[in-house]
Design an enzyme around this catalytic site. Structure first.
Site, PDB file in Angstrom:
ATOM      1  N   GLU A 246       0.843  -1.198   0.000  1.00 36.90           N
ATOM      2  CA  GLU A 246       0.000   0.000   0.000  1.00 36.90           C
ATOM      3  C   GLU A 246       0.880   1.251   0.000  1.00 36.90           C
ATOM      4  O   GLU A 246       1.933   1.289   0.630  1.00 36.90           O
ATOM      5  CB  GLU A 246      -0.886  -0.020   1.258  1.00 36.90           C
ATOM      6  CG  GLU A 246      -1.701   1.232   1.476  1.00 36.90           C
ATOM      7  CD  GLU A 246      -2.236   1.328   2.896  1.00 36.90           C
ATOM      8  OE1 GLU A 246      -3.154   2.145   3.110  1.00 36.90           O
ATOM      9  OE2 GLU A 246      -1.737   0.600   3.774  1.00 36.90           O
ATOM     10  N   LYS A 314     -10.142   2.333  -1.790  1.00 36.39           N
ATOM     11  CA  LYS A 314     -10.437   1.834  -0.446  1.00 36.39           C
ATOM     12  C   LYS A 314     -11.793   2.331   0.042  1.00 36.39           C
ATOM     13  O   LYS A 314     -12.108   3.518  -0.050  1.00 36.39           O
ATOM     14  CB  LYS A 314      -9.336   2.274   0.521  1.00 36.39           C
ATOM     15  CG  LYS A 314      -9.421   1.655   1.901  1.00 36.39           C
ATOM     16  CD  LYS A 314      -8.259   2.106   2.768  1.00 36.39           C
ATOM     17  CE  LYS A 314      -8.320   1.456   4.137  1.00 36.39           C
ATOM     18  NZ  LYS A 314      -7.262   1.970   5.038  1.00 36.39           N
ATOM     19  N   CYS A 372      -5.016  -2.110   3.264  1.00 35.23           N
ATOM     20  CA  CYS A 372      -4.702  -1.838   4.670  1.00 35.23           C
ATOM     21  C   CYS A 372      -5.591  -2.676   5.584  1.00 35.23           C
ATOM     22  O   CYS A 372      -5.659  -3.883   5.436  1.00 35.23           O
ATOM     23  CB  CYS A 372      -4.838  -0.344   4.963  1.00 35.23           C
ATOM     24  SG  CYS A 372      -4.224   0.148   6.601  1.00 35.23           S
TER      25      CYS A 372
END
Length: 520
Positions: A246, A314, A372
């Site tokens: 990430e 995300k 994440c």
């Protein structure tokens, strides 16, 4: 670091005992608030390393959990006051599970510090979560702790659980708990006996740069990633996909594509892709197509010529770190600007995305990329999985914590997704815990924490399954909530009925007494 099941099995005994002894609803509620906030404080202490935002990530979150846990404490008091020994352990486990679901859901969700994290090594016992999700595991562990306490209380004569003249009321729930443990272990035994063979595989090169996200530049991150990739490809030329972590690119690859033709200065990124002749899956900011003012924390699949094939933004953002709640209000914006110097953050993604890639062996592989801590959310990963994913590839960079506990805890939460969805799970991180897990929860490969390293691994891919959990998602907490409401309704109805009976007999007693008094 990988969970202590002994502590998981006994951690609720002191809490259950003080609830049993408490004679005040406010004391009970305060005790649970302290229990929750201290659990959060001592397990997620590493949040203090989030620099300027530590006051929120650790301080404000601890206070928030103290407040949010208070209503649950009130119900614990209600439960211990009005329920009998046959129902009390089950209601305790129900409430613990609902609390863990509550704190793990919504836009401020934080799934750390839950009891299921202690059961990582109970390989056989945890296989049933492909039906219930991890919430079933929380319920069973809380039930075991409650039943242990009831046995202790009965043994020392503090309850009548084993009293013969009371028909030993604890025996029935005790045997039911033992039977439940037997059932889930039997299920786990047969699940592990399933020797299904993978239908295909994909050769991945996972690159762990171990860059300090606070101080090292993006150029340094790219240089280290390119050096590690070249070194690994000398040993294995059959790689299908290179995976970096990430936020490996801190500038949007879409907007700065021409810039990446020349940066880093002595080893530009796009010429590097043409050199290795492989696609790369990498973390990069993404600009909003409909609203360019919005920037997303994203993942991009880039081919060997530097073209973006697919992207994902995300969806579950970290509150007070990746986004600031209610920041659209001027007063809130002004407050954050004064306190931490800025008031902007990532925009929230809205769409589940499925990536597609053809391997060198001709296999068509579909995968999804939770970013994440998204791999800590069962329902979100189930939504990604049900797009038709063959495997989950998580890209993470939480090495900002600089503490082993943070990395291993993240792994401990994410680990359950492989079993829940019966799919292979890949974690490609900046500093750890980089690993590959198969659908049975077996760890196929790992990298050491906080070290520059690479992992060349053939990841097995099994036929796509829709497990009961993947289909129904969080059905168990919903069922437990319905049971809770029904229980409270039944108790309140019974209480009101008794109160009416008392009023009725009191009224007639007074009426009859007054008539007798007048006659006399």
């Amino acid at each position: 670091h990988f969970g202590n099941i002994i502590m998981g099995l006994i951690c609720f005994i002191p809490l259950y005992y003080v609830f049993f002894r408490s004679n005040s609803k406010h004391k009970t509620a305060l005790m649970y608030s302290f229990f929750v906030s201290l659990t959060h404080l001592f397990s997620s202490f590493w949040l203090i390393n989030f620099q300027d935002f530590a006051i929120f990530t650790l301080g404000a979150s601890t206070i928030a959990y103290f407040v949010l846990a208070y209503p649950f404490g009130l119900f614990f008091n209600y439960m211990f006051k009005y329920s009998d020994i046959k129902h009390r352990p089950f209601l305790f486990a129900l409430t613990i599970t609902l609390w863990e679901y509550f704190k793990s859901s919504g836009f401020t969700a934080y799934p750390w510090g839950v009891v299921s994290m202690t059961a990582l090594n109970l390989h056989t016992c945890i296989q049933f979560i492909d039906v219930t999700g991890v919430w079933g595991l929380s319920y069973v562990l809380a039930l075991i702790g409650a039943m242990e306490t009831e046995v202790i209380l009965a043994f020392f004569g503090l309850t009548e659980g084993f009293k013969k003249h009371k028909k030993r009321p604890l025996m029935q729930p005790l045997f039911l708990t033992i039977f439940l443990i037997f059932i889930i272990n039997t299920y786990g035994f047969f699940a592990l006996q399933n020797n299904e063979s993978p239908t295909k595989n994909i050769s991945l090169l996972l690159v762990q740069q171990n860059i300090d996200p606070w101080y090292d530049s993006m150029e340094e991150s790219v240089k280290v990633g390119q050096r590690l990739t070249r070194e690994a490809l000398k040993e294995n030329k059959n790689v299908d996909l290179v995976v970096w972590s990430e936020s490996s690119l801190s500038r949007s690859y879409e907007d700065y594509k021409d810039w990446y033709k020349f940066i880093p200065n002595d080893d530009p990124f796009i010429p590097f892709l043409k050199e290795i002749k492989l696609p790369i899956l990498i973390g990069t900011p993404l600009k909003g197509k409909e609203d360019p003012s919005k920037t997303y924390n994203g993942v991009a699949l880039i081919d060997e010529n530097g073209n973006i094939l697919q992207t994902y933004s995300k969806m579950q953002l970290v509150p007070f770190a990746e986004f600031l709640p209610f920041i659209e209000h001027p007063i809130v914006k002004k407050f954050f600007n004064r306190l931490v110097g800025f008031s902007s953050g990532w925009a929230q993604g809205q769409i589940y995305k499925l990536f597609n890639l053809k391997t060198k062996k001709g296999y068509d592989v579909s995968f999804t990329t939770p970013i994440c801590y998204e791999d800590a959310f069962p329902s979100l990963c189930a939504g990604l999985h049900e797009k038709g994913s063959d495997l989950l590839i998580n890209l993470t960079n939480d090495s900002w914590s600089k503490i082993e506990s943070a990395e291993y805890q993240h792994f401990a939460i994410a680990y359950f997704r492989a079993i829940e969805m019966r799919t292979s799970l890949v974690r490609s991180t900046n500093g750890g815990y980089t690993c590959v897990i198969n659908p049975k929860g077996e760890i196929l490969g790992t990298l050491p924490l906080f070290k520059e390293s690479t992992l060349n691994i053939d990841v097995p891919i099994y036929s796509h399954k829709t497990t009961p959990y993947a289909f129904f998602k969080d059905w168990l907490p919903l069922l437990l909530f319905v049971i809770l409401i029904q229980y409270i309704w039944k108790k309140q109805t019974l209480y009101i009925r008794k109160q009416k009976e008392v009023l009725y007999y009191t009224f007639h007693w007074k009426k009859d007494f007054s008539e007798i008094f007048v006659k006399s």
